[in-house]
Design a protein around this motif. Structure first.
Motif, short mmCIF file in Angstrom:
data_model
loop_
_atom_site.label_atom_id
_atom_site.label_comp_id
_atom_site.label_asym_id
_atom_site.label_seq_id
_atom_site.Cartn_x
_atom_site.Cartn_y
_atom_site.Cartn_z
N LEU A 75 -15.13 23.56 -6.25
CA LEU A 75 -14.27 24.40 -5.43
C LEU A 75 -13.23 25.01 -6.36
N PRO A 76 -13.41 26.27 -6.73
CA PRO A 76 -12.52 26.88 -7.72
C PRO A 76 -11.06 26.91 -7.26
N ARG A 77 -10.22 26.41 -8.13
CA ARG A 77 -8.76 26.46 -7.96
C ARG A 77 -8.30 25.94 -6.58
N ALA A 78 -8.94 24.90 -6.10
CA ALA A 78 -8.66 24.39 -4.76
C ALA A 78 -7.49 23.40 -4.71
N TYR A 79 -7.00 22.96 -5.87
CA TYR A 79 -5.91 21.99 -5.91
C TYR A 79 -4.73 22.59 -6.68
N ARG A 80 -3.55 22.47 -6.11
CA ARG A 80 -2.34 22.95 -6.78
C ARG A 80 -1.69 21.78 -7.51
N HIS A 81 -2.03 21.65 -8.78
CA HIS A 81 -1.54 20.58 -9.65
C HIS A 81 -0.07 20.82 -9.97
N GLN A 82 0.70 19.76 -9.96
CA GLN A 82 2.14 19.89 -10.18
C GLN A 82 2.48 20.49 -11.54
N TYR A 83 1.66 20.25 -12.56
CA TYR A 83 1.97 20.73 -13.91
C TYR A 83 1.00 21.79 -14.43
N LEU A 84 -0.26 21.72 -14.00
CA LEU A 84 -1.29 22.62 -14.53
C LEU A 84 -1.52 23.86 -13.69
N GLY A 85 -0.88 23.91 -12.52
CA GLY A 85 -1.15 25.02 -11.60
C GLY A 85 -2.44 24.77 -10.84
N TYR A 86 -3.16 25.81 -10.49
CA TYR A 86 -4.38 25.67 -9.70
C TYR A 86 -5.53 25.20 -10.58
N VAL A 87 -6.17 24.10 -10.16
CA VAL A 87 -7.32 23.56 -10.88
C VAL A 87 -8.48 23.38 -9.90
N MET B 230 0.84 -1.20 0.00
CA MET B 230 0.00 0.00 0.00
C MET B 230 0.88 1.25 0.00
N TRP B 231 1.92 1.23 0.80
CA TRP B 231 2.86 2.36 0.87
C TRP B 231 3.51 2.59 -0.49
N ASP B 232 3.89 1.52 -1.18
CA ASP B 232 4.51 1.67 -2.51
C ASP B 232 3.56 2.37 -3.48
N ILE B 233 2.30 1.94 -3.51
CA ILE B 233 1.31 2.56 -4.40
C ILE B 233 1.09 4.01 -4.00
N PHE B 234 0.93 4.25 -2.71
CA PHE B 234 0.73 5.60 -2.19
C PHE B 234 1.87 6.52 -2.65
N GLN B 235 3.10 6.10 -2.44
CA GLN B 235 4.25 6.92 -2.81
C GLN B 235 4.28 7.22 -4.30
N GLU B 236 4.02 6.20 -5.10
CA GLU B 236 4.05 6.39 -6.54
C GLU B 236 2.99 7.39 -7.00
N LEU B 237 1.80 7.29 -6.44
CA LEU B 237 0.72 8.19 -6.85
C LEU B 237 0.92 9.62 -6.37
N ILE B 238 1.35 9.80 -5.13
CA ILE B 238 1.51 11.18 -4.67
C ILE B 238 2.71 11.86 -5.30
N ALA B 239 3.70 11.09 -5.73
CA ALA B 239 4.87 11.69 -6.39
C ALA B 239 4.48 12.38 -7.70
N SER B 240 3.40 11.90 -8.34
CA SER B 240 2.98 12.48 -9.62
C SER B 240 2.46 13.90 -9.45
N GLY B 241 1.90 14.22 -8.27
CA GLY B 241 1.42 15.57 -8.01
C GLY B 241 0.22 15.99 -8.83
N ASP B 242 -0.56 15.00 -9.32
CA ASP B 242 -1.68 15.39 -10.19
C ASP B 242 -3.05 14.86 -9.78
N THR B 243 -3.13 14.09 -8.67
CA THR B 243 -4.44 13.58 -8.29
C THR B 243 -4.73 13.63 -6.80
N TYR B 244 -3.75 13.61 -5.95
CA TYR B 244 -3.97 13.58 -4.50
C TYR B 244 -3.35 14.80 -3.84
N TYR B 245 -3.95 15.23 -2.74
CA TYR B 245 -3.51 16.45 -2.07
C TYR B 245 -2.29 16.25 -1.19
N PHE B 246 -1.81 15.04 -1.02
CA PHE B 246 -0.65 14.79 -0.17
C PHE B 246 0.62 15.37 -0.79
#
Length: 173
Positions: free
Chosen positions: A143-155, A17-33
Motif C-alpha cells: 500500500l504505497p505511502r499508507a502510513y504517516r511515519h513520525q520521522y520518515l513521512g509517508y512510507v 498492557m496499557w503501559d506498553i501500548f502507550q510507549e509504542l504508539i508514542a514513538s510514531g513509527d510502527t502503529y497507526y494509533f
C-alpha cells in the motif's frame, strides 16, 4: 529472555498492557494509533468482542508483550485469521516477538483457521517484516505511502499472508 509463559490476557493485565501500548504508539513509527489514543480505546482494541488476547509473562511476573487473534473478516472471510502484536521496548530483540508469533500461529491452526493475514505492516519496521518472513509470511501487497511515519513521512505498508495448511486438506466451502 528465559522463562516466558504465554497465556490468555485478563483484566488484571490491562495496566501493564496499557503501559506498553502507550510507549509504542508514542514513538510514531510502527502503529497507526494516534499518540493520544484513550485508555478506553486501547481496552476495546485488546478486549473487544470477537477477539482473544494473550500476554507474554517473564519469570511469572512481568508482562513483556501481547497479541490479539481474531478473524480477519466476518462470515465468508472468517477462515482467515488476523493478529496484532506489541512487545515492550525493554524486551525487544531477545525473541519475545518470535515466541508470540509462533504461539499465535499454533493457536490459529488449532482453532481451524486456514490462513493468516496481516493487513498493515509498516514497511520501515524492518524487525517486524523480517520476523514475519522468518515465520513463513509473504508480502502479497504493498500500500504505497499508507502510513504517516513520525520521522520518515509517508512510507509504504505491507499486506502479509501465510497459508496455515496445505489447501488440498481444506474442507469444502
Amino acid at each position: 529472555m528465559k522463562e516466558i509463559a504465554i497465556r490468555p490476557a485478563t483484566e488484571a493485565d490491562f495496566g501493564a498492557m496499557w503501559d506498553i501500548f502507550q510507549e509504542l504508539i508514542a514513538s510514531g513509527d510502527t502503529y497507526y494509533f494516534a499518540a493520544d489514543t484513550s485508555r478506553e480505546d486501547c481496552h476495546a482494541y485488546w478486549f473487544g468482542p470477537g477477539l482473544q488476547s494473550y500476554v507474554a509473562i517473564h519469570n511469572g511476573e512481568r508482562l513483556v508483550g501481547m497479541y490479539r487473534l481474531m478473524p480477519n473478516q466476518r462470515d465468508r472471510g472468517a477462515h482467515v485469521a488476523n493478529a496484532s502484536f506489541m512487545v515492550s521496548p525493554a524486551a525487544q530483540g531477545v525473541g519475545v516477538g518470535k515466541l508470540l508469533g509462533a504461539d499465535c500461529l499454533d493457536r490459529a491452526r488449532a482453532e481451524g483457521y486456514l490462513a493468516m493475514q496481516f493487513n498493515y505492516v509498516v514497511s520501515s519496521n524492518m524487525p517486524a517484516v523480517l520476523l514475519w518472513k522468518k515465520l513463513g509470511f509473504s508480502i502479497v501487497g504493498t500500500l504505497p505511502r499508507a502510513y504517516r511515519h513520525q520521522y520518515l513521512g509517508y512510507v509504504d505498508v505491507y499486506v502479509m499472508y501465510q497459508l496455515l495448511e496445505d489447501p488440498s486438506h481444506w474442507p469444502d466451502a
